[in-house]
Design a protein around this motif. Structure first.
Motif, short mmCIF file in Angstrom:
data_model
loop_
_atom_site.label_atom_id
_atom_site.label_comp_id
_atom_site.label_asym_id
_atom_site.label_seq_id
_atom_site.Cartn_x
_atom_site.Cartn_y
_atom_site.Cartn_z
N LEU A 177 0.83 -1.21 0.00
CA LEU A 177 0.00 0.00 0.00
C LEU A 177 0.86 1.26 0.00
N ASP A 178 2.02 1.19 0.67
CA ASP A 178 2.95 2.33 0.65
C ASP A 178 3.53 2.52 -0.75
N ALA A 179 3.81 1.39 -1.43
CA ALA A 179 4.31 1.46 -2.81
C ALA A 179 3.24 2.07 -3.71
N SER A 180 1.99 1.66 -3.50
CA SER A 180 0.87 2.21 -4.28
C SER A 180 0.76 3.71 -4.07
N LEU A 181 0.86 4.14 -2.81
CA LEU A 181 0.81 5.57 -2.49
C LEU A 181 1.92 6.32 -3.23
N GLY A 182 3.12 5.71 -3.27
CA GLY A 182 4.26 6.33 -3.95
C GLY A 182 3.99 6.54 -5.43
N TYR A 183 3.39 5.55 -6.08
CA TYR A 183 3.14 5.67 -7.52
C TYR A 183 1.94 6.55 -7.84
N VAL A 212 6.59 10.29 8.48
CA VAL A 212 6.77 10.63 7.06
C VAL A 212 6.78 9.32 6.26
N PRO A 213 5.95 9.19 5.22
CA PRO A 213 5.92 7.95 4.42
C PRO A 213 7.17 7.84 3.53
N LEU A 214 8.29 7.49 4.16
CA LEU A 214 9.57 7.50 3.45
C LEU A 214 9.59 6.56 2.25
N LEU A 215 9.05 5.34 2.43
CA LEU A 215 9.04 4.39 1.31
C LEU A 215 8.33 4.99 0.10
N SER A 216 7.17 5.58 0.34
CA SER A 216 6.38 6.18 -0.74
C SER A 216 7.15 7.31 -1.42
N LEU A 217 7.79 8.15 -0.61
CA LEU A 217 8.50 9.30 -1.15
C LEU A 217 9.77 8.89 -1.91
N VAL A 218 10.47 7.87 -1.43
CA VAL A 218 11.67 7.40 -2.13
C VAL A 218 11.28 6.76 -3.47
N ILE A 219 10.21 5.97 -3.45
CA ILE A 219 9.75 5.33 -4.69
C ILE A 219 9.33 6.38 -5.71
N SER A 220 8.52 7.34 -5.29
CA SER A 220 8.04 8.36 -6.22
C SER A 220 9.15 9.33 -6.62
N GLY A 221 9.95 9.75 -5.65
CA GLY A 221 11.01 10.72 -5.92
C GLY A 221 12.10 10.18 -6.82
N SER A 222 12.54 8.94 -6.57
CA SER A 222 13.61 8.36 -7.38
C SER A 222 13.17 8.19 -8.83
N PHE A 223 11.92 7.78 -9.03
CA PHE A 223 11.46 7.57 -10.41
C PHE A 223 11.19 8.90 -11.12
N ALA A 224 10.74 9.88 -10.37
CA ALA A 224 10.49 11.21 -10.96
C ALA A 224 11.80 11.84 -11.42
N VAL A 225 12.82 11.78 -10.59
CA VAL A 225 14.13 12.33 -10.95
C VAL A 225 14.75 11.51 -12.08
N TYR A 226 14.55 10.21 -12.03
CA TYR A 226 15.03 9.31 -13.09
C TYR A 226 14.47 9.74 -14.45
N GLY A 227 13.17 10.02 -14.48
CA GLY A 227 12.54 10.45 -15.72
C GLY A 227 13.09 11.78 -16.22
N ILE A 238 -3.85 -1.04 -9.35
CA ILE A 238 -3.69 -2.50 -9.21
C ILE A 238 -2.88 -2.82 -7.95
N GLN A 239 -1.83 -2.03 -7.70
CA GLN A 239 -1.02 -2.25 -6.49
C GLN A 239 -1.88 -2.09 -5.23
N PHE A 240 -2.71 -1.07 -5.23
CA PHE A 240 -3.58 -0.85 -4.06
C PHE A 240 -4.52 -2.04 -3.86
N LEU A 241 -5.16 -2.48 -4.94
CA LEU A 241 -6.09 -3.61 -4.85
C LEU A 241 -5.37 -4.88 -4.40
N MET A 242 -4.15 -5.09 -4.91
CA MET A 242 -3.35 -6.25 -4.51
C MET A 242 -3.01 -6.18 -3.02
N GLY A 243 -2.55 -5.00 -2.60
CA GLY A 243 -2.15 -4.83 -1.21
C GLY A 243 -3.29 -5.06 -0.24
#
Length: 311
Positions: A111-117, A161-176, A263-268
């Motif tokens: 669910l934290d991963a889903s929040l990140g995306y 602070v939802p660190l997992l969510s922020l690292v997932i979203s932030g790393s991919f945003a900067v990557y892009g 889909i991640q949210f529903l899976m979680g």
């Protein structure tokens, strides 16, 4: 005769759009469903899984480029220090993103991963505004406001602070954003990113196997095929996305991208049975309301473009 030709062209464009939309939607659905695959490896050290994902993605893309004749571009990259550096930075960022996501799935934080995306498109937009001087529409600004409200709410309500969510979203945003500066094809880019990370991945994989952190005593027989499969399930959705996105307006993929975190949210929640407390549910609802404004904005833009084509 001219009218007939125009009708044929319009039908071809319509069919191309439908094909592109389906392929991109499937790519996002595959990315969202990766939680099931990574969970099959939940008894394996997450960093070891990450190393295998890097190594086998590099192997898969090397074979793909060999078959499609894309190896020539690689020689040019090694002669261009700027492109090589950008590929290395992209490699580091995508490694962080992949690693944290795998950890999130296998430590009951889907669910934290889903929040990140769900947050990630907003972070991408903010980088676009700051770094590339892009101008969001009014409806997009409303989406950003809701996203910030959701993030602020969960931080204030839970005092964490939802660190997992922020690292997932932030790393991919900067990557892009960094990837945007590369002028090479996406397939070659992924190969170079994983190639430059492979020495580190091989080093850890070797260390892990000799120190009881690898697959020894954990995976046996056919289960070991899950390791090379890491490269396939990583690369195939990306290649599908690159094929499909060329046949649809890029902004339309902005609507489809929400398939992944949904889909991640529903899976979680339904499959992994992760607890969803009241505060997190409220944060998700705030995000979902905000997303509606962006979806409406993209549909309006699509309708306008369709009207111009059919005029």
């Amino acid at each position: 005769m001219i009218k007939s030709d125009m009708v044929i062209k319009m039908k071809k464009k319509s069919n191309g759009f439908a094909f592109g939309a389906i392929i991109v939607a499937l790519a996002y659905a595959m990315w969202g469903s990766l939680t099931l695959f990574w969970n099959l490896l939940n008894k394996v050290n997450p960093v070891f899984i990450l190393s295998q994902r890097i190594i086998w993605s590099m192997v898969f893309m090397a074979v793909f480029l060999l078959i499609t004749g894309g190896l020539g571009e690689i020689k040019c990259i090694f002669k261009d220090k700027r492109s090589l550096l950008l590929c290395f930075v992209c490699g580091v960022l995508v490694t962080v993103n992949w690693g944290v996501y795998i950890y999130a799935v296998n430590s009951s934080h889907v669910l934290d991963a889903s929040l990140g995306y769900f947050i990630e498109p907003v972070m991408v937009a903010l980088i676009g505004i700051i770094a590339f001087k892009e101008k969001p529409s009014t409806l997009e600004k409303i989406t950003y406001a809701f996203a910030f409200a959701a993030l602020a709410y969960i931080i204030i309500a839970t005092k964490t602070v939802p660190l997992l969510s922020l690292v997932i979203s932030g790393s991919f945003a900067v990557y892009g954003a960094v990837k945007k500066k590369l002028t090479i094809t996406p397939g070659t880019s992924l190969f170079m990113e994983t190639l430059l990370m492979t020495p580190f991945a091989l080093a850890f994989a070797g260390y892990a196997q000799t120190h009881g952190m690898g697959t020894v005593g954990v995976l046996n027989g056919a289960w070991l095929l899950l390791l090379p499969a890491c490269g396939v399930i990583t690369s195939v959705p990306l290649l599908m996305f690159n094929v499909g996105v060329r046949k649809i307006p890029y902004y339309f993929s902005g609507i489809l991208m929400y398939i992944n975190p949904t889909i991640q949210f529903l899976m979680g929640y339904f499959y992994f049975r992760e607890p969803l407390d009241r505060n997190r549910l409220i944060a998700f609802v705030i995000l979902w309301v905000g997303v509606v404004f962006t979806v409406i904005d993209k549909l309006i833009q699509w309708k306008k473009d369709s009207a111009k084509i059919n005029a």
